[in-house]
Enzyme design. Structure first.
Site, mmCIF file in Angstrom:
data_model
loop_
_atom_site.group_PDB
_atom_site.id
_atom_site.type_symbol
_atom_site.label_atom_id
_atom_site.label_comp_id
_atom_site.label_asym_id
_atom_site.label_seq_id
_atom_site.Cartn_x
_atom_site.Cartn_y
_atom_site.Cartn_z
ATOM 1 N N PHE A 113 0.853 -1.182 0.000
ATOM 2 C CA PHE A 113 0.000 0.000 0.000
ATOM 3 C C PHE A 113 0.892 1.235 0.000
ATOM 4 O O PHE A 113 1.841 1.307 0.769
ATOM 5 C CB PHE A 113 -0.882 -0.037 1.258
ATOM 6 C CG PHE A 113 -1.990 0.958 1.261
ATOM 7 C CD1 PHE A 113 -3.180 0.713 0.581
ATOM 8 C CD2 PHE A 113 -1.868 2.144 1.962
ATOM 9 C CE1 PHE A 113 -4.212 1.632 0.602
ATOM 10 C CE2 PHE A 113 -2.908 3.071 1.988
ATOM 11 C CZ PHE A 113 -4.072 2.813 1.306
ATOM 12 N N ASP A 184 2.532 -5.676 7.795
ATOM 13 C CA ASP A 184 1.325 -4.866 7.860
ATOM 14 C C ASP A 184 0.126 -5.808 7.716
ATOM 15 O O ASP A 184 0.015 -6.527 6.714
ATOM 16 C CB ASP A 184 1.354 -3.821 6.739
ATOM 17 C CG ASP A 184 0.202 -2.840 6.850
ATOM 18 O OD1 ASP A 184 -0.883 -3.247 7.311
ATOM 19 O OD2 ASP A 184 0.390 -1.668 6.478
ATOM 20 N N TYR A 209 -10.343 -0.244 11.504
ATOM 21 C CA TYR A 209 -11.587 0.242 10.878
ATOM 22 C C TYR A 209 -11.984 -0.571 9.646
ATOM 23 O O TYR A 209 -13.021 -0.332 9.065
ATOM 24 C CB TYR A 209 -11.489 1.735 10.531
ATOM 25 C CG TYR A 209 -10.322 2.124 9.648
ATOM 26 C CD1 TYR A 209 -10.358 1.928 8.277
ATOM 27 C CD2 TYR A 209 -9.175 2.686 10.207
ATOM 28 C CE1 TYR A 209 -9.284 2.264 7.485
ATOM 29 C CE2 TYR A 209 -8.093 3.035 9.417
ATOM 30 C CZ TYR A 209 -8.153 2.825 8.049
ATOM 31 O OH TYR A 209 -7.083 3.161 7.263
ATOM 32 N N LYS A 210 -11.142 -1.524 9.236
ATOM 33 C CA LYS A 210 -11.494 -2.352 8.087
ATOM 34 C C LYS A 210 -12.304 -3.556 8.600
ATOM 35 O O LYS A 210 -13.440 -3.403 8.973
ATOM 36 C CB LYS A 210 -10.229 -2.745 7.324
ATOM 37 C CG LYS A 210 -9.608 -1.514 6.639
ATOM 38 C CD LYS A 210 -8.279 -1.762 5.972
ATOM 39 C CE LYS A 210 -7.782 -0.472 5.318
ATOM 40 N NZ LYS A 210 -6.373 -0.494 4.966
ATOM 41 N N ARG A 356 -12.878 -3.903 -6.655
ATOM 42 C CA ARG A 356 -12.522 -4.704 -5.488
ATOM 43 C C ARG A 356 -13.764 -4.985 -4.641
ATOM 44 O O ARG A 356 -14.572 -4.086 -4.409
ATOM 45 C CB ARG A 356 -11.509 -3.869 -4.692
ATOM 46 C CG ARG A 356 -10.765 -4.578 -3.643
ATOM 47 C CD ARG A 356 -9.636 -3.686 -3.162
ATOM 48 N NE ARG A 356 -10.152 -2.531 -2.420
ATOM 49 C CZ ARG A 356 -9.494 -1.955 -1.425
ATOM 50 N NH1 ARG A 356 -8.322 -2.399 -1.051
ATOM 51 N NH2 ARG A 356 -9.996 -0.915 -0.809
HETATM 52 C C1 LIG Z 1 -5.691 0.758 4.795
HETATM 53 C C2 LIG Z 1 -4.227 0.685 4.812
HETATM 54 C C3 LIG Z 1 -3.461 1.714 5.393
HETATM 55 C C4 LIG Z 1 -4.137 2.951 5.911
HETATM 56 O O1 LIG Z 1 -3.316 3.726 6.729
HETATM 57 P P1 LIG Z 1 -3.976 4.863 7.609
HETATM 58 O O2 LIG Z 1 -2.838 5.539 8.267
HETATM 59 O O3 LIG Z 1 -4.932 4.219 8.545
HETATM 60 O O4 LIG Z 1 -4.711 5.783 6.686
HETATM 61 C C5 LIG Z 1 -2.089 1.539 5.453
HETATM 62 N N1 LIG Z 1 -1.496 0.424 4.965
HETATM 63 C C6 LIG Z 1 -2.213 -0.562 4.392
HETATM 64 C C7 LIG Z 1 -1.521 -1.778 3.876
HETATM 65 C C8 LIG Z 1 -3.591 -0.464 4.288
HETATM 66 O O5 LIG Z 1 -4.299 -1.415 3.697
#
Ligand SMILES: *Cc1c(COP(=O)(O)O)cnc(C)c1O
Length: 397
Positions: A113, A184, A209-210, A356
């Site tokens: 990400f 992660d 939050y996911k 997705r």
């Molecule tokens: C959703 C997601 C994030 C989001 O980071 P935030 O700091 O909460 O906005 C980061 N890394 C990955 C791999 C994600 O899927």
């Protein structure tokens, strides 16, 4: 056996909506409303500053960290809650680099990400010691490990394709070469069974939050293997991670163990929502969730391939290689997604051409999948998505 009709009844889902985007933002747990109102009225409203002691606010990040630890196969006092995932990735990577000594390379993959990569780039700039972020294709990671690499930083489940790395195998291979690992778990926590102890991960981070349903902006978490905790010198040395925050010393002294991963004041209202969101998981067996998630995903793939042959599967076909989402490629995916969202089927779009869909057994069943696919097929095969209004890009896709 987990009772998924019970868990479904614990969420507020808008009438008529088929929600296939729990991988981006989970829905509202019904009990959160009352619980949050209690925190607002009876804690913040009535106790004001006394809430830190009398309502136990100060200890919430540890307490909920321990609850997450149980779900993720981690020992007590190894997970701390707070901040956003971007920040937790930064913290974990900085700590890992400290342990990696003179080695200069951080290895990650092109499926990571972007924020994880951006945080690494920013950290490299501020450390100014010739560190280098090297990216390989996800399939190449195993063969790319060698003794020049200091840190292996990966997202276990690819946010775009749902492809899943073998966390235990890659960690073992990396560690045999003296590489520190940072995982992660953004798309793993609450999506697939995780056993941090068995995987022997050095560091991990994830968001709530996911798949864990704590609401927009819910706090992230960080895991530090117990063997590293006492050696770790936090780069984000905030007062809440100090040995004695209320001594107000002029110099930082790291707090004990995982405490030092705290930074500043925790988001108590959001934590209140997370408490209700985690209550939903009581009595849920993660193996059942995985089983059901695979069934729903397989059904979705099968029906979409029958009814929308224009789409190309972008996720691994082998369920064992996939997290809890399925992606399809279609050149006009953005417009199709906008059109199906308007019809009440919610997925999302990731540039350049990925549609997705997330599968969350806590609140989705086979009927939802069949209903969702019927709408998608209708939108695609009728050409409804070709209308101009569906092509205008919104800020959040
Ligand atoms: C959703 C997601 C994030 C989001 O980071 P935030 O700091 O909460 O906005 C980061 N890394 C990955 C791999 C994600 O899927």
């Amino acid at each position: 056996m987990t009772d998924f009709s019970r868990t479904k009844s614990l969420f507020h889902l808008p009438e008529g909506m088929v929600y296939l985007d729990g991988n981006s933002l989970g829905p509202l747990p019904i009990a959160a409303e009352k619980h949050l109102l209690n925190t607002l009225r009876n804690e913040w409203g009535e106790l004001l500053i006394k809430g830190w002691n009398e309502a136990g606010w100060m200890n919430k990040p540890n307490q909920l960290g321990d609850r997450l630890a149980k779900m993720l196969g981690a020992p007590p006092s190894s997970i701390m809650l707070g901040d956003t995932l971007s920040i937790k990735v930064y913290q974990a990577l900085a700590a890992a680099l400290d342990l990696a000594g003179e080695r200069k390379i951080i290895l990650s993959d092109t499926g990571n990400f972007p924020t994880d990569l951006y945080m690494a780039q920013g950290l490299i700039r501020s450390l100014d010691r010739d560190l280098e972020l090297v990216l390989k294709q996800p399939e190449e990671i195993g063969d790319s490990l060698d003794e020049t690499i200091g840190v292996l930083m990966l997202t276990q489940i690819d946010y775009r394709t749902g492809r899943m790395h073998d966390m235990a195998a890659l960690t073992a291979k990396a560690q045999a070469l003296g590489i520190i690992t940072v995982w992660d778990l953004a798309h793993s926590a609450g999506a697939v069974p995780i056993d941090l102890r068995a995987a022997n991960a050095d560091f991990a981070a994830g968001c709530t939050y996911k798949y864990l349903n704590s609401g927009p902006g819910g706090p992230a978490f960080i895991y530090v293997a117990p063997k590293h905790q006492q050696n770790l010198k936090p780069v984000l040395a905030g007062w809440h991670g100090h040995e004695a925050p209320f001594a107000f010393d002029l110099d930082y002294r790291a707090g004990p163990a995982i405490e030092r991963m705290r930074i500043g004041t925790p988001p108590i209202l959001q934590i209140s929502v997370l408490e209700s969101a985690l209550d939903v998981w009581d009595g849920v067996d993660m193996e059942d969730v995985r089983q059901k998630s695979i069934e729903l995903s397989q059904l979705f793939i099968e029906l979409i391939e029958q009814q929308c042959p224009q789409f190309t599967l972008a996720s691994p076909r082998d369920a064992a290689m996939r997290g809890s989402q399925v992606s399809f490629q279609f050149a006009e995916g953005y417009a199709v997604m906008q059109a199906i969202i308007e019809r009440g089927v919610i997925g999302d779009y990731r540039a350049p051409d990925i549609m997705r869909f997330g599968f969350t057994p806590l609140y989705l069943d086979e009927d939802d999948i069949r209903k969702g696919v019927a709408i998608i097929a209708d939108v695609v095969n009728s050409g409804l998505w070709k209308r101009d209004k569906y092509r205008a890009k919104k800020a959040v896709t």
